[in-house]
Design a protein around this motif. Sequence first.
Motif, mmCIF file in Angstrom:
data_model
loop_
_atom_site.group_PDB
_atom_site.id
_atom_site.type_symbol
_atom_site.label_atom_id
_atom_site.label_comp_id
_atom_site.label_asym_id
_atom_site.label_seq_id
_atom_site.Cartn_x
_atom_site.Cartn_y
_atom_site.Cartn_z
ATOM 1 N N LYS A 40 0.829 -1.206 0.000
ATOM 2 C CA LYS A 40 0.000 0.000 0.000
ATOM 3 C C LYS A 40 0.864 1.256 0.000
ATOM 4 O O LYS A 40 0.518 2.257 -0.610
ATOM 5 N N VAL A 41 1.980 1.193 0.697
ATOM 6 C CA VAL A 41 2.846 2.362 0.827
ATOM 7 C C VAL A 41 3.913 2.408 -0.265
ATOM 8 O O VAL A 41 4.156 3.453 -0.867
ATOM 9 N N PHE A 42 4.541 1.271 -0.539
ATOM 10 C CA PHE A 42 5.729 1.268 -1.388
ATOM 11 C C PHE A 42 5.494 0.730 -2.795
ATOM 12 O O PHE A 42 6.449 0.577 -3.552
ATOM 13 N N LYS A 43 4.257 0.470 -3.150
ATOM 14 C CA LYS A 43 3.951 -0.127 -4.453
ATOM 15 C C LYS A 43 4.558 0.666 -5.618
ATOM 16 O O LYS A 43 5.151 0.093 -6.520
ATOM 17 N N ASN A 44 4.419 1.965 -5.606
ATOM 18 C CA ASN A 44 4.894 2.798 -6.706
ATOM 19 C C ASN A 44 6.175 3.554 -6.369
ATOM 20 O O ASN A 44 6.488 4.553 -7.012
ATOM 21 N N ILE A 45 6.896 3.073 -5.374
ATOM 22 C CA ILE A 45 8.107 3.755 -4.931
ATOM 23 C C ILE A 45 9.320 2.877 -5.187
ATOM 24 O O ILE A 45 9.358 1.722 -4.775
ATOM 25 N N SER A 46 10.301 3.452 -5.851
ATOM 26 C CA SER A 46 11.574 2.770 -6.059
ATOM 27 C C SER A 46 12.430 2.986 -4.810
ATOM 28 O O SER A 46 12.746 4.126 -4.449
ATOM 29 N N LEU A 47 12.801 1.905 -4.149
ATOM 30 C CA LEU A 47 13.585 2.035 -2.913
ATOM 31 C C LEU A 47 14.943 2.677 -3.159
ATOM 32 O O LEU A 47 15.523 3.268 -2.246
ATOM 33 N N GLU A 48 15.437 2.605 -4.379
ATOM 34 C CA GLU A 48 16.708 3.261 -4.706
ATOM 35 C C GLU A 48 16.586 4.783 -4.593
ATOM 36 O O GLU A 48 17.589 5.478 -4.467
ATOM 37 N N GLU A 49 15.356 5.287 -4.638
ATOM 38 C CA GLU A 49 15.129 6.729 -4.554
ATOM 39 C C GLU A 49 14.707 7.177 -3.163
ATOM 40 O O GLU A 49 14.409 8.349 -2.949
ATOM 41 N N VAL A 50 14.709 6.253 -2.223
ATOM 42 C CA VAL A 50 14.387 6.576 -0.839
ATOM 43 C C VAL A 50 15.685 6.913 -0.117
ATOM 44 O O VAL A 50 16.689 6.225 -0.266
ATOM 45 N N SER A 51 15.653 7.984 0.665
ATOM 46 C CA SER A 51 16.835 8.341 1.449
ATOM 47 C C SER A 51 16.467 8.422 2.933
ATOM 48 O O SER A 51 15.324 8.684 3.292
ATOM 49 N N VAL A 52 17.471 8.193 3.752
ATOM 50 C CA VAL A 52 17.320 8.215 5.202
ATOM 51 C C VAL A 52 18.158 9.376 5.721
ATOM 52 O O VAL A 52 19.369 9.415 5.510
ATOM 53 N N CYS A 73 16.849 7.799 18.284
ATOM 54 C CA CYS A 73 17.226 8.426 17.013
ATOM 55 C C CYS A 73 15.974 8.645 16.179
ATOM 56 O O CYS A 73 15.125 7.758 16.095
ATOM 57 N N LEU A 74 15.898 9.799 15.577
ATOM 58 C CA LEU A 74 14.818 10.108 14.648
ATOM 59 C C LEU A 74 15.425 10.305 13.266
ATOM 60 O O LEU A 74 16.316 11.138 13.084
ATOM 61 N N ASN A 75 14.943 9.522 12.312
ATOM 62 C CA ASN A 75 15.346 9.661 10.919
ATOM 63 C C ASN A 75 14.125 10.009 10.089
ATOM 64 O O ASN A 75 13.055 9.412 10.276
ATOM 65 N N GLU A 76 14.279 10.954 9.193
ATOM 66 C CA GLU A 76 13.221 11.217 8.227
ATOM 67 C C GLU A 76 13.488 10.342 7.011
ATOM 68 O O GLU A 76 14.627 10.217 6.551
ATOM 69 N N ILE A 77 12.425 9.741 6.514
ATOM 70 C CA ILE A 77 12.502 8.908 5.325
ATOM 71 C C ILE A 77 11.940 9.744 4.179
ATOM 72 O O ILE A 77 10.779 10.153 4.222
ATOM 73 N N LEU A 78 12.783 10.012 3.203
ATOM 74 C CA LEU A 78 12.421 10.914 2.115
ATOM 75 C C LEU A 78 12.285 10.165 0.800
ATOM 76 O O LEU A 78 13.047 9.235 0.518
ATOM 77 N N TYR A 79 11.315 10.598 0.016
ATOM 78 C CA TYR A 79 11.141 10.097 -1.343
ATOM 79 C C TYR A 79 10.823 11.297 -2.216
ATOM 80 O O TYR A 79 9.886 12.051 -1.904
ATOM 81 N N ASP A 80 11.603 11.482 -3.260
ATOM 82 C CA ASP A 80 11.427 12.626 -4.155
ATOM 83 C C ASP A 80 11.476 13.931 -3.350
ATOM 84 O O ASP A 80 10.675 14.836 -3.552
ATOM 85 N N HIS A 81 12.398 13.985 -2.395
ATOM 86 C CA HIS A 81 12.653 15.152 -1.544
ATOM 87 C C HIS A 81 11.489 15.511 -0.622
ATOM 88 O O HIS A 81 11.458 16.596 -0.050
#
Length: 105
Positions: A40-52, A73-81
């Motif tokens: 539901k969340v990652f279906k259309n997301i390329s993990l190579e474009e995800v940054s931590v 620790c808090l990390n933001e997970i970014l996709y397409d900025h």
Amino acid sequence: MNTEQLREWIIKYDIKQRATKYFWKYIKNYSRDEPDDYNKVFKNISLEEVSVELRKISLCITYYDNDFDTVECLNEILYDHERLARYYCEFSLDGVEIDDSLIFD
């Protein structure tokens, strides 16, 4: 523990690297254990474009049955900025991972 001691602790236990590593482990387990939710969340997301991106490391007093000190620790997970989620991981003061969670926006 003051902030200088916390900085030394972060280096000693390689927390920045481990927090990122644990996020990717979380994603791998999430895709295996909860494939419907994962898709539901990652279906259309390329993990190579995800940054931590590490945003915060905090010393915490955790209150449950017993009080104990942890480092969170808090990390933001970014996709397409854009922020997709927040990933939290918690460590004991001897550097052992205690818990983690992924919270979607």
